[in-house]
Motif scaffolding. Sequence first.
Motif, short mmCIF file in Angstrom:
data_model
loop_
_atom_site.label_atom_id
_atom_site.label_comp_id
_atom_site.label_asym_id
_atom_site.label_seq_id
_atom_site.Cartn_x
_atom_site.Cartn_y
_atom_site.Cartn_z
N ALA A 316 0.80 -1.22 0.00
CA ALA A 316 0.00 0.00 0.00
C ALA A 316 0.83 1.28 0.00
CB ALA A 316 -0.96 0.00 1.19
N PRO A 317 1.97 1.35 0.74
CA PRO A 317 2.76 2.58 0.69
C PRO A 317 3.54 2.76 -0.61
CG PRO A 317 3.14 1.36 2.74
CD PRO A 317 2.47 0.44 1.78
N ARG A 318 3.56 1.72 -1.47
CA ARG A 318 4.30 1.77 -2.73
C ARG A 318 3.35 1.42 -3.88
NH1 ARG A 318 9.11 4.08 -2.77
NH2 ARG A 318 9.87 2.64 -4.36
N PRO A 319 2.41 2.30 -4.21
CA PRO A 319 1.38 1.98 -5.22
C PRO A 319 1.90 2.07 -6.65
CG PRO A 319 1.15 4.24 -4.48
CD PRO A 319 2.25 3.63 -3.64
N ILE A 320 1.02 1.76 -7.58
CA ILE A 320 1.32 1.90 -9.00
C ILE A 320 0.81 3.26 -9.46
CG2 ILE A 320 0.84 1.02 -11.31
CD1 ILE A 320 0.66 -1.77 -10.08
N ILE A 321 1.68 4.01 -10.12
CA ILE A 321 1.38 5.37 -10.56
C ILE A 321 1.35 5.43 -12.08
CG2 ILE A 321 2.06 7.81 -10.39
CD1 ILE A 321 1.59 6.53 -7.67
N LYS A 322 0.34 6.08 -12.64
CA LYS A 322 0.36 6.38 -14.07
C LYS A 322 0.83 7.82 -14.21
CE LYS A 322 -2.13 4.47 -17.15
NZ LYS A 322 -3.21 3.94 -18.03
N VAL A 323 1.98 8.01 -14.84
CA VAL A 323 2.62 9.32 -14.96
C VAL A 323 2.08 10.05 -16.19
CG1 VAL A 323 4.81 10.54 -15.30
CG2 VAL A 323 4.71 8.51 -13.81
N PHE A 324 1.56 11.26 -15.97
CA PHE A 324 0.99 12.06 -17.05
C PHE A 324 1.83 13.29 -17.39
CE2 PHE A 324 -2.69 9.65 -15.64
CZ PHE A 324 -3.36 9.39 -16.82
N TYR A 325 2.66 13.76 -16.45
CA TYR A 325 3.46 14.97 -16.68
C TYR A 325 4.92 14.69 -16.36
CZ TYR A 325 -0.91 17.60 -16.97
OH TYR A 325 -2.14 18.06 -17.35
N ASP A 326 5.81 15.22 -17.20
CA ASP A 326 7.23 15.06 -16.93
C ASP A 326 7.69 16.09 -15.90
OD1 ASP A 326 7.63 17.52 -18.20
OD2 ASP A 326 8.31 16.62 -20.08
N LYS A 327 8.99 16.10 -15.58
CA LYS A 327 9.49 16.98 -14.53
C LYS A 327 9.43 18.45 -14.91
CE LYS A 327 14.34 16.50 -15.96
NZ LYS A 327 15.69 16.08 -15.52
N GLU A 328 9.25 18.75 -16.21
CA GLU A 328 9.10 20.15 -16.66
C GLU A 328 7.63 20.55 -16.72
OE1 GLU A 328 11.70 21.87 -16.91
OE2 GLU A 328 13.17 20.24 -16.84
N ASN A 329 6.76 19.67 -16.22
CA ASN A 329 5.32 19.91 -16.19
C ASN A 329 4.69 19.88 -17.59
OD1 ASN A 329 3.10 20.17 -14.45
ND2 ASN A 329 2.96 22.38 -14.81
N ASN A 330 5.32 19.16 -18.51
CA ASN A 330 4.76 18.96 -19.85
C ASN A 330 3.96 17.67 -19.87
OD1 ASN A 330 6.13 21.26 -21.04
ND2 ASN A 330 8.02 20.04 -20.95
#
Length: 352
Positions: A316-330
Motif C-alpha cells: 500500500a505505501p508503494r502503489p502503482i502510478i500512471k505518470v501524465f506529466y514530466d518533470k518540466e510539467n509537460n
Amino acid sequence: MKQLIPSNLEPGMVLADTVFAANGRVLLAEGTKLTQDLIERLQEMQIMTVFVNDENTISIDPDDVLINRVHSDALQVLGHFLPADIFGERLGSVKERYDLLTDILSAVIKDNKIANLYLDLRTIDDDTLDHSIAVCVLSLIMGDVLKMDKERLLLLGKAAMAHDIGKKFVPRELIAKKEDRTPEEAKLYEDHTKHGYRFLREMEFDVSIARVALYHHERWDGSGYINKIAGEEIDLFSRIVAVADVYDDVTKGISLKQKYLPHEAMEFLYGAGNIYFDARVVKAFTGSIYAYPLGSIVKLSTGEIGIVVNVQKTMAPRPIIKVFYDKENNRLDYPRQVDLSEEKTLFITKIL
C-alpha cells in the motif's frame, strides 16, 4: 439584530455576526449558540460588544448547521480512505464496509450528547474538530477490521470523537505551541486527559467513552501519559484511538513543525508496533488504510506527476502510478505506468 456587551449576554442567544480576536482570528462564527462557557470566554478575551439575533431576525438552528457540516466532513474522510463511494463494485467488499461505516458514522454524529461537543471542539483551536472527525473515521475503520459489532463500533466512534474534549480546559497558547514545552507547560497540557475524563463523566457519558479521553496518550511500553499504564492494561478503544490520533496528527503537522507523508507515517506506526502501540491494532490500520488512495494525484522524486491507479494492500505505501506529466510539467503524449514496489529508487514526495 441587537448589539450587547458580553456581561449582558445569556446562554441560548445566537450570534448574528462573527466575532474576531484582536489579531483577526475567528473566535466564534455567526450562528453560534452561546453557552455560559463561551460567554465567559468572550469576557476573558475582553471583547467589547457582539451582535445577537432578536425576535425580528430570521435564523436557522446553528446546531443543525454544525451537525450537517461534521457529517459531510466525516463522509469525505471516509471516502478518502475507503473510496468505494466513487468506484462502487470494483472494490467489492470495500463497498460493503463503506456502507456499514456510513451508517455507524451517521449514528455517532447525530447523537445528541456527541453533537453538544462540536462547538467546544471547534473553538479549542482551528484543528481540533477536524482532527476529531478524522480520528473517529480512522478508529471505526480499525474497529471494523477487528470484527467489532455495531454496538461496539458505535461506542468506539463516540469515544474517538470526544477523545480531545479535555483540551477545552487547557490554555490556548499551549495547544498551539509546536516547539518543546517547559516541564510546567507539559504538565498543564498532559492534564487535558484527566480533564476530558472528568468532563465526560460529569456529562454522564459511558465510562468506556470517558476512559479513551484519559488513556489515548498511554503507550504500549508504559512510556505515555498520564497514568503510565502499559500493554493490555490500556483498553482496546484507547489503543485504537491512539493509532488514529498519531497518524492524523503527523500527516497534518498539527503538533509538529513538519508533516509526514502518509507512507512515512505508516512506516513509523509499523515500526512502533509493540513498542508504543499494540501491534495487532497497527496491523489492522496498515492493512486497511490506503496510504495513497486510488485517484490521488502525486509528485514523484523525479519531479514527474501522476495518478495512483492501483492500491494493492500488499504494498500500500508503494502503489502503482500512471505518470501524465514530466518533470518540466509537460503533458506526456503516452502516459507511462510506474510500479513503486519495483522501482525502489523512486518515491512520492508530495500529494497534490
